[in-house]
Design a protein around this motif. Structure first.
Motif, PDB file in Angstrom:
ATOM      1  N   UNK A 220       0.868  -1.186   0.000  1.00 32.79           N
ATOM      2  CA  UNK A 220       0.000   0.000   0.000  1.00 32.79           C
ATOM      3  C   UNK A 220       0.896   1.225   0.000  1.00 32.79           C
ATOM      4  N   UNK A 221       0.605   2.141  -0.869  1.00 36.25           N
ATOM      5  CA  UNK A 221       1.427   3.354  -0.914  1.00 36.25           C
ATOM      6  C   UNK A 221       0.537   4.588  -0.934  1.00 36.25           C
ATOM      7  N   UNK A 222       1.150   5.717  -0.690  1.00 35.26           N
ATOM      8  CA  UNK A 222       0.410   6.968  -0.786  1.00 35.26           C
ATOM      9  C   UNK A 222       0.264   7.335  -2.255  1.00 35.26           C
ATOM     10  N   UNK A 223      -0.839   7.961  -2.601  1.00 36.27           N
ATOM     11  CA  UNK A 223      -0.967   8.382  -3.995  1.00 36.27           C
ATOM     12  C   UNK A 223       0.024   9.502  -4.302  1.00 36.27           C
ATOM     13  N   UNK A 224       0.339   9.668  -5.568  1.00 39.57           N
ATOM     14  CA  UNK A 224       1.212  10.760  -5.966  1.00 39.57           C
ATOM     15  C   UNK A 224       0.560  12.071  -5.535  1.00 39.57           C
ATOM     16  N   UNK A 225       1.317  12.928  -4.917  1.00 39.13           N
ATOM     17  CA  UNK A 225       0.701  14.180  -4.471  1.00 39.13           C
ATOM     18  C   UNK A 225       0.873  15.254  -5.534  1.00 39.13           C
ATOM     19  N   UNK A 226      -0.039  16.154  -5.514  1.00 39.79           N
ATOM     20  CA  UNK A 226      -0.009  17.272  -6.442  1.00 39.79           C
ATOM     21  C   UNK A 226       0.621  18.438  -5.726  1.00 39.79           C
ATOM     22  N   UNK A 227       1.450  19.173  -6.409  1.00 44.80           N
ATOM     23  CA  UNK A 227       2.040  20.363  -5.819  1.00 44.80           C
ATOM     24  C   UNK A 227       1.066  21.529  -5.999  1.00 44.80           C
ATOM     25  N   UNK A 228       0.978  22.350  -4.942  1.00 46.20           N
ATOM     26  CA  UNK A 228       0.158  23.548  -5.091  1.00 46.20           C
ATOM     27  C   UNK A 228       0.851  24.459  -6.097  1.00 46.20           C
ATOM     28  N   UNK A 229       0.051  25.107  -6.927  1.00 45.39           N
ATOM     29  CA  UNK A 229       0.624  25.973  -7.954  1.00 45.39           C
ATOM     30  C   UNK A 229       0.742  27.405  -7.460  1.00 45.39           C
ATOM     31  N   UNK A 230       0.356  28.329  -8.279  1.00 51.39           N
ATOM     32  CA  UNK A 230       0.503  29.735  -7.927  1.00 51.39           C
ATOM     33  C   UNK A 230      -0.864  30.400  -7.766  1.00 51.39           C
ATOM     34  N   UNK A 231      -0.859  31.551  -7.104  1.00 49.17           N
ATOM     35  CA  UNK A 231      -2.090  32.344  -7.012  1.00 49.17           C
ATOM     36  C   UNK A 231      -2.020  33.426  -8.081  1.00 49.17           C
TER      37      UNK A 231
END
Lengths: 249, 308
Positions: A220-231
Motif C-alpha cells: 500500500x502506498x500513498x498516492x502521488x501528491x499534487x504540488x500547489x501551484x501559484x495564485x
C-alpha cells in the motif's frame, strides 16, 4: 416480512488514513472506527420499513472480530431488533462475506436484504451484487428510493446518466446510495435498550464456509501528491496563464 | 491468454469508457475480445470492431439485454467466460452493477476500479477514497475486474475485427426495467469532457449554478458539483464529482466556490490543470490547484465568461 441488513465496521469517515511506514497496509491502530456510512443508510431504510408496517423484523448481521459488536449495537440503537456476528478476522474478502450472508439468508428467509453500496475502506462496491448472484436473486443497486408493492420491490437507482427504475421479484437485494435517506441519531434510551437486544455469535464453520481469498495485498502506498501551484491576482492573469502557459483554452 | 472486455453503450453509441478499458486489456497482453450485449446494437458492434488491438467482437443482440439488467447480463457473461483469462468492464454504474455477479458465479473475487496493470495477475487500485493505493495480486483462475476509465488513455481506432453473433438468450426473469429519467443536456458528458466547471456549497443556490452553465457553454465544458452542493439540493446527484460520485480527469478543471474536501479531490485530482476560485484563501482546494484565484465568485465568474 423480515428485513436483513448487513453492516461493516470501518474507519470513521472523518479520519484521514495513514499508510504504514513499511508500506504493508494502512495503519488502523488507535484509529476511530464507526459504522460504514452507506450501511447506516441501509439500517435506517430497514427501520423505516418496519415503522411503516411493511417489515415485521429487522435483523442486522456483520462479519468481523468482537469489536464489530459495537456497530451491531449501534444498529440496534437505531431500531434493529436483533443481531448476528459471524466471527472472522477483520477485513475478510467480499466473496467470503457474500457466501456467509447467503447462508444467513437461507436460514432467516428475509423478503429484503439491504446493504450499503460500498464500504469506504476497501471501496469495492461488490458484496451486495455477489450475494444476489449466489442466491440467484435480483438486485437493486445504488438505490435512491425503495418501495415494496405486493410481491415486488420497486427500486429507483442512481445511474451515470440519471435515474433508472427497476421492479424486482422478492426476495431481493438492495444496496443503498447516499440520497436514499438521512439516518437518524440514536437516542440515549434506545442506546441503553440496544444493550439488551439479542446478539448471536456464529463461526463461519457453522455455515460451512471457509473464509479464504486468492486475492492478496502486495503493498500500500500513498498516492502521488499534487504540488500547489501559484495564485493569480485577476481574471485577466488567469486567462493569460490558461492560454499561454498551460495552453488548455 | 485472452481478455474479454464488456462494452459500455446505450444500444446506439459505444461509450468512451470502453476505449480506456480496451487499453487496460492491451496492457495485460494477449488477445482482446469485446462483448457487445444489447438490443438492436449492431452499430455499437461495428464501432467496437474498429478499436485498435481488438481481434474479435461478440455481439449478443437480444431484447433481454436492452437495459443491461445485471441478472441477465451476468448470466450471459458467465456463459461465455470459459474462454477467457481476464474479464473487464468499465467502472461505470453499469459495470459496477453486473460484474460482481459474474465474479461470484465464477467463484472469484472482483478487483474493483483498477488504475494500473503491473503484471497480468497484479494490479493497482485506490482504497480509502484514493488516499492510499493498494497493489493486489490475484491467484484466481479468471481475473474479473472493473477499470477506472480516467486512469487509462483511450485506445486508437482503425482496426477491423470480425463480429460474430453469440446466440444465447439469458433471461433470469426475476427483474424488470420500469423506466428511466436521464438528464438531458446539450453539454458534453461529465466523464468525457475536456473541460469541467464544478461548483460547491459556495454557489449558494441552484439558481446561481446558472453562472457556471453560462461559463461552461462558452467553453464547451461540462458542469459538475461537489457532494456538499448536491446534499444542499442545488443540483442533481448525477453531477456529483468525487468518491461517491463520478471520477473525472479533464484537461482543465475549474473548481468554483468549492472547498476541496478529501472525497471531492478523490474524483478530480487526476485532472491535467486545476483552477480554484474561492474567496477563502485557506480552502484546501488551493493545495492541489495549479492556478488559484482568491476572489468572490459572483464577481469573477461573469467577468471570466465575458472575457473568454
Amino acid at each position: 416480512m423480515k428485513v436483513l441488513v448487513a453492516i461493516k465496521r470501518v474507519i470513521d469517515y472523518n479520519v484521514k488514513v495513514r499508510v504504514k511506514a513499511d508500506n504493508s497496509d494502512v495503519d488502523l491502530a488507535n484509529v476511530k472506527m464507526a459504522m460504514n456510512p452507506f450501511c447506516e443508510i441501509a439500517v435506517e431504510e430497514a427501520v423505516r420499513l418496519k415503522e411503516s408496517g411493511v417489515a415485521s423484523e429487522v435483523v442486522v448481521v456483520s462479519v468481523g472480530s468482537k469489536s464489530c459488536e459495537e456497530q451491531i449495537r449501534a444498529a440496534m440503537a437505531l431500531g434493529a431488533d436483533r443481531g448476528i456476528r459471524i466471527d472472522a478476522e477483520d477485513g475478510p474478502d467480499s466473496l467470503s462475506v457474500a457466501k456467509l450472508l447467503a447462508k444467513v439468508v437461507e436460514q432467516e428467509q428475509p423478503g429484503l436484504v439491504i446493504l450499503g453500496k460500498q464500504a469506504i475502506d476497501s471501496d469495492n462496491n461488490q458484496t451486495g451484487q455477489m450475494l444476489a448472484a449466489l442466491l440467484n436473486r435480483p438486485q437493486g443497486t445504488f438505490a435512491s428510493e425503495v418501495k415494496v408493492e405486493g410481491e415486488q420491490v420497486i427500486v429507483t437507482r442512481e445511474i451515470d446518466g440519471g435515474l433508472q427504475t427497476v421492479a424486482l421479484d422478492m426476495p431481493a437485494i438492495v444496496t443503498t446510495d447516499l440520497r436514499l435517506n438521512e439516518p437518524r441519531y440514536a437516542k440515549l434510551p434506545d442506546i441503553m435498550k440496544a444493550k439488551r437486544k439479542p446478539l448471536e455469535v456464529k463461526a463461519p464453520a457453522d455455515y460451512g464456509v471457509t473464509v479464504a481469498s486468492k486475492l492478496s495485498l502486495v503493498s500500500v502506498e500513498l498516492p502521488a501528491t499534487r504540488q500547489a501551484g501559484i495564485k493569480v491576482a485577476s481574471v485577466d492573469e488567469l486567462i493569460d496563464k490558461l492560454r499561454n502557459e498551460a495552453k488548455v483554452i | 491468454m485472452t481478455t474479454l472486455v464488456i462494452a459500455e453503450h446505450d444500444n446506439n453509441e459505444l461509450k468512451s469508457a470502453t476505449l480506456s478499458t480496451v487499453t487496460a486489456a492491451t496492457e495485460i497482453g494477449g488477445d482482446v475480445h469485446v462483448l457487445v450485449a444489447g438490443s438492436q446494437c449492431q452499430a455499437v458492434a461495428d464501432a467496437a470492431s474498429q478499436l485498435a488491438g481488438v481481434s474479435k467482437v461478440l455481439l449478443a443482440d437480444n431484447s433481454v439485454y436492452e437495459h443491461q439488467l445485471a441478472e441477465n447480463l451476468g448470466q450471459l457473461v458467465v456463459s461465455l467466460a470459459g474462454d477467457y483469462s481476464h474479464i473487464l468492464a468499465s467502472a461505470t454504474t453499469t459495470g459496477k452493477n453486473f460484474l460482481p455477479r459474474v465474479a461470484a458465479l465464477l467463484d472469484v473475487n472482483q478487483i474493483s476500479e483498477v488504475i494500473a496493470v503491473v503484471a497480468p495477475d497484479t494490479f493497482k487500485r485506490p482504497i480509502y477514497a484514493g488516499n492510499a493505493i493498494a497493489t493486489v495480486k490475484s491467484e484466481d483462475a479468471v481475473k474479473v475486474m472493473t477499470v477506472r476509465a480516467t486512469a487509462f488513455d483511450r485506445c486508437a481506432t482503425g482496426g477491423s475485427a470480425e463480429v460474430v453473433s453469440v446466440g444465447e438468450s439469458c433471461d433470469a426473469g426475476i427483474s424488470k426495467f420500469v423506466g428511466e429519467q436521464l438528464t438531458v443536456s446539450e453539454r458534453p458528458e461529465l466523464t468525457a469532457a475536456s473541460i469541467v466547471v464544478s461548483g460547491g456549497r459556495g454557489m449558494g443556490s441552484g439558481e446561481n449554478f446558472e453562472l457556471l452553465y453560462k461559463l461552461a457553454d462558452k467553453m464547451g465544458a461540462a458542469v459538475g458539483a461537489s457532494r456538499a452542493a448536491v446534499d444542499a439540493g442545488f443540483v442533481p446527484n448525477d453531477m456529483q464529482v468525487g468518491q461517491t460520485g463520478k471520477m473525472v480527469a479533464p484537461d482543465l478543471y475549474i473548481a468554483v466556490g468549492l472547498s476541496g474536501a478529501i472525497q471531492h479531490l478523490a474524483g478530480m485530482k487526476e485532472s491535467k490543470v486545476i483552477v480554484a476560485i474561492n474567496k477563502d484563501e485557506e480552502a484546501p482546494i488551493f493545495q492541489v490547484a495549479d492556478y488559484g484565484l482568491v476572489a468572490d465568485l459572483f464577481e469573477v465568474i461573469p467577468e471570466l465568461e465575458s472575457k473568454l
